[in-house]
Design a protein around this motif. Structure first.
Motif, PDB file in Angstrom:
ATOM      1  N   ASP A 212       0.812  -1.220   0.000  1.00 32.21           N
ATOM      2  CA  ASP A 212       0.000   0.000   0.000  1.00 32.21           C
ATOM      3  C   ASP A 212       0.846   1.271   0.000  1.00 32.21           C
ATOM      4  O   ASP A 212       0.354   2.354   0.320  1.00 32.21           O
ATOM      5  N   TYR A 213       2.109   1.130  -0.343  1.00 31.64           N
ATOM      6  CA  TYR A 213       3.006   2.291  -0.366  1.00 31.64           C
ATOM      7  C   TYR A 213       4.043   2.032  -1.436  1.00 31.64           C
ATOM      8  O   TYR A 213       4.694   0.968  -1.431  1.00 31.64           O
TER       9      TYR A 213
ATOM     10  N   TYR B 282      13.081   5.771  -5.537  1.00 30.76           N
ATOM     11  CA  TYR B 282      14.337   6.271  -5.012  1.00 30.76           C
ATOM     12  C   TYR B 282      15.272   6.613  -6.169  1.00 30.76           C
ATOM     13  O   TYR B 282      15.279   5.939  -7.204  1.00 30.76           O
TER      14      TYR B 282
ATOM     15  N   LEU C 174      14.972   9.061  -1.289  1.00 27.35           N
ATOM     16  CA  LEU C 174      13.561   9.096  -1.682  1.00 27.35           C
ATOM     17  C   LEU C 174      13.296  10.270  -2.611  1.00 27.35           C
ATOM     18  O   LEU C 174      13.656  11.411  -2.328  1.00 27.35           O
TER      19      LEU C 174
ATOM     20  N   ARG D  82       0.394   6.376  -2.790  1.00 30.35           N
ATOM     21  CA  ARG D  82      -0.420   5.339  -2.177  1.00 30.35           C
ATOM     22  C   ARG D  82      -1.519   4.950  -3.156  1.00 30.35           C
ATOM     23  O   ARG D  82      -1.885   5.759  -4.025  1.00 30.35           O
TER      24      ARG D  82
ATOM     25  N   PHE E  15      15.095   3.491  -8.631  1.00 33.09           N
ATOM     26  CA  PHE E  15      14.538   2.254  -8.093  1.00 33.09           C
ATOM     27  C   PHE E  15      13.088   2.476  -7.690  1.00 33.09           C
ATOM     28  O   PHE E  15      12.780   3.432  -6.974  1.00 33.09           O
TER      29      PHE E  15
ATOM     30  N   ASN F  32       5.801  -1.511  -0.310  1.00 33.28           N
ATOM     31  CA  ASN F  32       5.746  -1.879   1.107  1.00 33.28           C
ATOM     32  C   ASN F  32       4.307  -2.085   1.525  1.00 33.28           C
ATOM     33  O   ASN F  32       3.397  -1.402   1.040  1.00 33.28           O
TER      34      ASN F  32
ATOM     35  N   LYS G 185       1.881  -2.539   5.163  1.00 36.72           N
ATOM     36  CA  LYS G 185       1.941  -2.204   6.595  1.00 36.72           C
ATOM     37  C   LYS G 185       2.415  -3.365   7.447  1.00 36.72           C
ATOM     38  O   LYS G 185       3.137  -3.176   8.424  1.00 36.72           O
TER      39      LYS G 185
ATOM     40  N   ALA H   5       4.611  -5.372   6.930  1.00 40.19           N
ATOM     41  CA  ALA H   5       6.059  -5.561   6.837  1.00 40.19           C
ATOM     42  C   ALA H   5       6.812  -4.467   7.578  1.00 40.19           C
ATOM     43  O   ALA H   5       8.030  -4.326   7.404  1.00 40.19           O
ATOM     44  N   GLY H   6       6.131  -3.676   8.389  1.00 40.29           N
ATOM     45  CA  GLY H   6       6.820  -2.580   9.059  1.00 40.29           C
ATOM     46  C   GLY H   6       7.332  -1.610   8.027  1.00 40.29           C
ATOM     47  O   GLY H   6       6.613  -1.237   7.109  1.00 40.29           O
ATOM     48  N   ASN H   7       8.571  -1.185   8.154  1.00 39.73           N
ATOM     49  CA  ASN H   7       9.150  -0.243   7.195  1.00 39.73           C
ATOM     50  C   ASN H   7      10.030  -0.950   6.163  1.00 39.73           C
ATOM     51  O   ASN H   7      10.812  -0.310   5.480  1.00 39.73           O
ATOM     52  N   LYS H   8       9.889  -2.260   6.031  1.00 40.53           N
ATOM     53  CA  LYS H   8      10.705  -3.016   5.080  1.00 40.53           C
ATOM     54  C   LYS H   8      10.229  -2.763   3.650  1.00 40.53           C
ATOM     55  O   LYS H   8       9.053  -2.929   3.341  1.00 40.53           O
ATOM     56  N   LEU H   9      11.144  -2.317   2.777  1.00 37.65           N
ATOM     57  CA  LEU H   9      10.827  -2.064   1.373  1.00 37.65           C
ATOM     58  C   LEU H   9      11.319  -3.212   0.503  1.00 37.65           C
ATOM     59  O   LEU H   9      12.396  -3.746   0.723  1.00 37.65           O
TER      60      LEU H   9
ATOM     61  N   PHE I   9      12.525  -3.707  -3.233  1.00 43.02           N
ATOM     62  CA  PHE I   9      12.982  -2.862  -4.331  1.00 43.02           C
ATOM     63  C   PHE I   9      12.910  -3.589  -5.666  1.00 43.02           C
ATOM     64  O   PHE I   9      13.113  -4.804  -5.751  1.00 43.02           O
TER      65      PHE I   9
END
Lengths: 114, 113
Positions: free
Chosen positions: B31-32, B36, B46, B51, B89, B93, B95, B97-101, B103
């Motif tokens: 959802d995000y 980069y 960034l 969204r 890039f 992400n 939610k 997964a926390g802040n894990k992106l 790529f």
């Protein structure tokens, strides 16, 4: 704030030697990530921590790789023994859950294993 | 299901052209969607993020287009300049997964003067 600080910027070592990469995240950030960048594989997530606790280390390639975060302001990535295929740029990044999902990257450590 | 596929791998345009980079994802929990930008010798930074509740977002000369049904999103660089030459890039992400992106593979863009 000085941003995410990584050291050393460049590391040249011989196969079989131990290598330690260091990272100081941005103060107040509760997430820390270690990435590896190569031409072939792009940006790979190796491991990440939340509040100093390792959450996901599924990207760590082998037992030769280990990472620690003894406190909120310091993390290390260690390779022992190093191999030529470990040559890459290693990035540390940090972020804050309360400030959204933006990652702040350091300038990286260019590792060359001869 | 965590993959983000990015294309093309490289792109060359003349100054003023509009490079377009495409990304596709599979995980509907994402959802995000940030982009980069990375210059040689530097870490990624960034550039812009979107969204899934909007179909387009603009920041200066950079525009993200988002197609939720196709699970695709793209970056357009309007009136590109030589200073835009960099590697871009896409990422995604969710939610949970926390802040894990996750790529994409990256696109090297060269803008010729």
């Amino acid at each position: 704030d000085a941003g995410v600080i990584q050291s050393p910027r460049h590391e040249v070592t011989e196969m079989g030697q131990e290598v330690t990469l260091r990272c100081k995240p941005i103060s107040g950030h509760d997430y820390l990530f270690w990435y590896r960048q190569t031409m072939m594989r792009g940006l790979e997530l190796l491991i990440y921590f939340n509040n100093n606790v390792p959450i996901d280390d599924s990207g760590m390639p082998e037992d030769r790789f280990s990472a620690k975060m003894p406190n909120a302001s310091f993390s290390t990535l260690k390779i022992q023994p190093s191999e030529p295929r470990d040559s890459a740029v290693y990035f540390c990044a940090s972020s804050s859950h309360s400030l959204g999902r933006k990652l702040f990257f350091g300038s990286g450590t260019q590792l060359s294993v001869l | 299901q965590q993959q983000v596929k990015q294309s093309p791998q490289s792109l060359i345009v003349q100054k003023g052209g509009i490079p377009i980079i495409n990304c596709a994802y599979e995980n509907t929990a994402f959802d995000y969607f940030p982009w980069y930008q990375q210059f040689p010798g530097k870490g990624p930074a960034l550039l812009i993020a979107i969204r899934p509740d909007v179909s387009e977002k603009k920041e200066g000369r950079f525009t993200i287009s988002f197609n939720k049904s196709a699970k695709q999103f793209s970056l357009h660089i309007m009136d590109s300049q030589p200073g835009d030459s960099a590697t871009y890039f896409c990422a995604a992400n969710g939610k949970a997964a926390g802040n894990k992106l996750t790529f994409g593979g990256g696109t090297r863009v060269l803008v010729k003067p």
